[in-house]
Design an enzyme around this catalytic site. Sequence first.
Site, short mmCIF file in Angstrom:
data_model
loop_
_atom_site.label_atom_id
_atom_site.label_comp_id
_atom_site.label_asym_id
_atom_site.label_seq_id
_atom_site.Cartn_x
_atom_site.Cartn_y
_atom_site.Cartn_z
N GLN A 144 -5.46 -1.57 9.33
CA GLN A 144 -5.36 -2.91 8.76
C GLN A 144 -6.03 -3.94 9.68
O GLN A 144 -5.79 -3.95 10.89
CB GLN A 144 -3.87 -3.24 8.56
CG GLN A 144 -3.60 -4.57 7.89
CD GLN A 144 -3.99 -4.60 6.42
OE1 GLN A 144 -4.10 -3.56 5.77
NE2 GLN A 144 -4.21 -5.78 5.89
N ASP B 43 -11.75 2.82 3.56
CA ASP B 43 -12.16 1.42 3.49
C ASP B 43 -13.68 1.30 3.32
O ASP B 43 -14.19 0.24 2.97
CB ASP B 43 -11.80 0.71 4.81
CG ASP B 43 -10.63 -0.24 4.66
OD1 ASP B 43 -10.41 -0.75 3.54
OD2 ASP B 43 -9.94 -0.48 5.67
N LYS C 246 0.84 -1.20 0.00
CA LYS C 246 0.00 0.00 0.00
C LYS C 246 0.87 1.25 0.00
O LYS C 246 0.65 2.18 -0.77
CB LYS C 246 -0.93 0.03 1.22
CG LYS C 246 -2.15 -0.83 1.06
CD LYS C 246 -2.96 -0.87 2.35
CE LYS C 246 -4.02 -1.96 2.26
NZ LYS C 246 -4.45 -2.48 3.54
N1 GUN Z 1 -7.10 -6.77 5.66
C1 GUN Z 1 -7.20 -7.46 4.50
N2 GUN Z 1 -7.84 -6.73 3.56
C2 GUN Z 1 -8.15 -5.54 4.14
C3 GUN Z 1 -8.80 -4.37 3.67
O1 GUN Z 1 -9.25 -4.24 2.52
N3 GUN Z 1 -8.91 -3.36 4.58
C4 GUN Z 1 -8.44 -3.47 5.84
N4 GUN Z 1 -8.61 -2.43 6.65
N5 GUN Z 1 -7.84 -4.54 6.31
C5 GUN Z 1 -7.68 -5.58 5.46
#
Ligand code: GUN
Length: 298
Positions: A99, A122, A55
């Site tokens: 996350q 998100d 990311k």
């Molecule tokens: N963990 C795995 N995929 C995601 C996601 O799309 N967003 C978040 N916040 N955590 C994750």
Amino acid sequence: MADAEIIDGKVFAQKLRSRITSATEIIKQKYNSTPGLAVVLVGEDPASEVYVRNKGKQTTECGMVSFEHKLTDEVSQSELLDLIQKLNNDESVDGILVQLPLPEHIDPQAVLDAINPEKDVDGFHVVNAGKLATGGDALVPCTPLGCLLMLKDYFGDLSGKNAVVVGRSNIVGKPMAALLTRENCTVTIAHSRTKDLPSVCRSADILIAAVGKAEMVEEDWVSEKTVVIDVGINRIPAPERGEGKMRLVGDVAFDEVKRKAKAITPVPGGVGPMTIAVLLRNTIEAACRRRGWDLPDL
Ligand code: GUN
């Protein structure tokens, strides 16, 4: 009978990132400011660490600012909530992502609901979920939005298509169904209690598999007109690659389904690569809405 067309998520994500890079450049020139994305990682889960690193890398490659906050898994819920308040109040932060999964002693919903909904890239905050459900301009969860962008690219207009979403999670199934409804599809949400799931799926023009069960969707679950979007990422043993080796598969038995369906996304290389690209798209959208900037074409 020809094999299904393979929908290449890597190529699609690359094109989206290049539009995001241009949009970021336009914003910098017009407003003398750069959108910023903050990612919070708690603990040392190796998969999450890889995800967060990717990311950060893609955020800076697209010209945006990346803020990374790594906390030990001993951090208390109130310390984490304090950090979120700081990020909510920080003008240079346009998007906040915590996350998941979080350690056991932290309530994930309490944390997600502490994020300013305007910065909730998100789309997991109850305000954004509610806006999506009621037709407002929500920030939308990245994975279902990525699926929708690929479907719109494939079909153009989705009006009147029969869409079957298998799985009813808050992260994928429910928002996916809301997005497809907004596009005038006729939507069925199917799940583990659905009667005769294969025949429900066979009726689909669009089949979204989001259940987290390796290779559950088989060849007789699709028809020649079905476009299959596989959201699953499952790790299964691969003894053919050597002792103890694993491989990634989706929720769809790819090799057999591709012999029949009209089109299909592979795993890996389908929906997965889209998720981070859409996160960056959401960050631009969040920045423009909150700061009153014109949203460049994405
Ligand atoms: N963990 C795995 N995929 C995601 C996601 O799309 N967003 C978040 N916040 N955590 C994750």
